[in-house]
Every structure is written in structure tokens, then in C-alpha cells.
Design an enzyme around this catalytic site. Structure first.
Site, PDB file in Angstrom:
ATOM      1  N   HIS A  52       0.849  -1.199   0.000  1.00 33.92           N
ATOM      2  CA  HIS A  52       0.000   0.000   0.000  1.00 33.92           C
ATOM      3  C   HIS A  52       0.880   1.242   0.000  1.00 33.92           C
ATOM      4  O   HIS A  52       2.104   1.164   0.195  1.00 33.92           O
ATOM      5  CB  HIS A  52      -0.936   0.002   1.218  1.00 33.92           C
ATOM      6  CG  HIS A  52      -0.251  -0.118   2.531  1.00 33.92           C
ATOM      7  ND1 HIS A  52       0.473   0.909   3.091  1.00 33.92           N
ATOM      8  CD2 HIS A  52      -0.133  -1.144   3.392  1.00 33.92           C
ATOM      9  CE1 HIS A  52       0.969   0.510   4.242  1.00 33.92           C
ATOM     10  NE2 HIS A  52       0.631  -0.744   4.454  1.00 33.92           N
TER      11      HIS A  52
HETATM   12  P1  TYD Z   1      -1.664  -2.927   7.552  1.00 32.95           P
HETATM   13  O1  TYD Z   1      -1.197  -1.513   7.637  1.00 32.95           O
HETATM   14  O2  TYD Z   1      -2.418  -3.314   6.335  1.00 32.95           O
HETATM   15  O3  TYD Z   1      -0.425  -3.900   7.717  1.00 32.95           O
HETATM   16  P2  TYD Z   1       0.957  -3.969   6.909  1.00 32.95           P
HETATM   17  O4  TYD Z   1       1.078  -2.765   6.087  1.00 32.95           O
HETATM   18  O5  TYD Z   1       2.005  -3.981   7.944  1.00 32.95           O
HETATM   19  O6  TYD Z   1       0.963  -5.233   6.132  1.00 32.95           O
HETATM   20  O7  TYD Z   1      -2.507  -3.245   8.856  1.00 32.95           O
HETATM   21  C1  TYD Z   1      -2.986  -4.540   9.149  1.00 32.95           C
HETATM   22  C2  TYD Z   1      -4.168  -4.424  10.098  1.00 32.95           C
HETATM   23  O8  TYD Z   1      -3.765  -3.831  11.334  1.00 32.95           O
HETATM   24  C3  TYD Z   1      -5.296  -3.552   9.551  1.00 32.95           C
HETATM   25  O9  TYD Z   1      -6.521  -4.179   9.903  1.00 32.95           O
HETATM   26  C4  TYD Z   1      -5.181  -2.264  10.305  1.00 32.95           C
HETATM   27  C5  TYD Z   1      -4.544  -2.662  11.616  1.00 32.95           C
HETATM   28  N1  TYD Z   1      -3.652  -1.607  12.140  1.00 32.95           N
HETATM   29  C6  TYD Z   1      -4.036  -0.866  13.225  1.00 32.95           C
HETATM   30  O10 TYD Z   1      -5.138  -1.030  13.773  1.00 32.95           O
HETATM   31  N2  TYD Z   1      -3.184   0.082  13.722  1.00 32.95           N
HETATM   32  C7  TYD Z   1      -1.971   0.318  13.140  1.00 32.95           C
HETATM   33  O11 TYD Z   1      -1.210   1.196  13.612  1.00 32.95           O
HETATM   34  C8  TYD Z   1      -1.592  -0.452  11.988  1.00 32.95           C
HETATM   35  C9  TYD Z   1      -0.260  -0.231  11.315  1.00 32.95           C
HETATM   36  C10 TYD Z   1      -2.450  -1.408  11.539  1.00 32.95           C
END
Ligand code: TYD
Length: 136
Positions: A52
Site C-alpha cells: 500500500h
Molecule cells: P496494515 O497496515 O495493512 O499492515 P501492513 O502494512 O504492515 O501489512 O494493517 C494490518 C491491520 O492492522 C489492519 O486491519 C489495520 C490494523 N492496524 C491498526 O489497527 N493500527 C496500526 O497502527 C496499523 C499499522 C495497523
């Protein structure tokens, strides 16, 4: 902002026979105010994270333990950084697509972020990211 703004930051390292020490000071070592810290751990072999971009969020990514790769892509240029030192951080500016993979066993990825979690700040679809980034 584009990929040229993304760079490795060297944090101070205090060498000590009892174990090395690194510190990160707000307003000094990080080019934004830190409003959130999160970390990835227990990452299974072969897993990929990220996938992303963020509209406004600035982040610094640190391999606190082990190693992993961070692929950055602003739609015009791609760069891959191999992070494996806990005294280095990778600054990632807004509007850059990132993918994290090649996690070593037991690795810990800590991220310092300029804002609290906000799903509206994410661009999770690459084609949409490209449209927002470059128009068309
Ligand atoms: P995501 O940012 O998609 O993970 P990555 O980029 O590390 O693969 O986040 C995964 C899940 O965690 C999503 O449901 C949102 C949640 N999340 C939070 O609640 N707080 C946060 O600070 C982060 C980074 C994610």
C-alpha cells in the site's frame, strides 16, 4: 514527494562491550513528529507485508532484529532496501508504494509514524495509487 526523498537514516550507536546502544530522539533524528509506533513480529517465512501507499503519512522503518527487504515504488522508479541493522532506519515519504518481504526468522520490524492509524490515509489498490499519484 518521490522516491528520492526516501533514504537510510543513521542513528547514533554507542559501542559497549556490555552490548551496543542506539537511541532515537524526536525532533533530531526523525524528520517528523512521532505520533505512533508499531511493529511486525512472528512473521512466517514467505509472508509479505505492506502492499500500500499512504497519502500523508511519513514513516521510518527499522529492522530491530533480523532482516527484511523493503521495495519502494513511486510509480516512476523502484528501489529495494535490505534492512538488517538496528541502528539504521528507512525514511519513507507519503505517496510511495511499499512492500516488505524476505523476512528472516525471528525478525522484528519497528515503524515510527507521523500520525495515528487512519484507514482513510491508505491507498491499498496499486492502480488507484497510480491514478492518485500521477493522474489519468
Ligand atoms: P496494515 O497496515 O495493512 O499492515 P501492513 O502494512 O504492515 O501489512 O494493517 C494490518 C491491520 O492492522 C489492519 O486491519 C489495520 C490494523 N492496524 C491498526 O489497527 N493500527 C496500526 O497502527 C496499523 C499499522 C495497523
Amino acid at each position: 514527494m518521490s522516491i528520492e526523498h526516501c533514504k537510510i537514516i543513521d542513528f547514533p550507536k554507542i559501542h559497549d562491550p556490555r552490548g551496543n546502544l542506539t537511541f532515537i530522539e524526536g525532533g533530531k533524528h526523525i524528520p517528523f513528529d512521532i505520533h505512533r509506533v508499531y511493529y511486525l513480529y512472528d512473521v512466517p517465512g514467505g509472508a509479505e507485508r505492506g502492499g500500500h501507499a499512504h497519502k500523508d503519512l511519513h514513516e521510518v522503518i527499522v529492522a530491530m532484529s533480523g532482516s527484511f527487504d523493503v521495495l519502494l515504488d513511486d510509480g516512476k522508479e523502484k528501489r529495494t532496501f535490505h534492512l538488517n541493522r538496528s541502528y539504521n532506519g528507512l525514511y519513507v515519504c507519503p505517496m510511495v508504494w511499499r512492500e516488505l518481504n524476505n523476512f528472516s526468522s525471528g525478525s522484528v520490524c519497528m515503524v515510527l509514524a507521523s500520525n495515528r492509524y487512519d484507514e482513510d490515509d491508505y491507498l491499498r489498490d496499486y492502480a488507484n495509487f497510480m491514478r492518485v499519484r500521477w493522474g489519468g
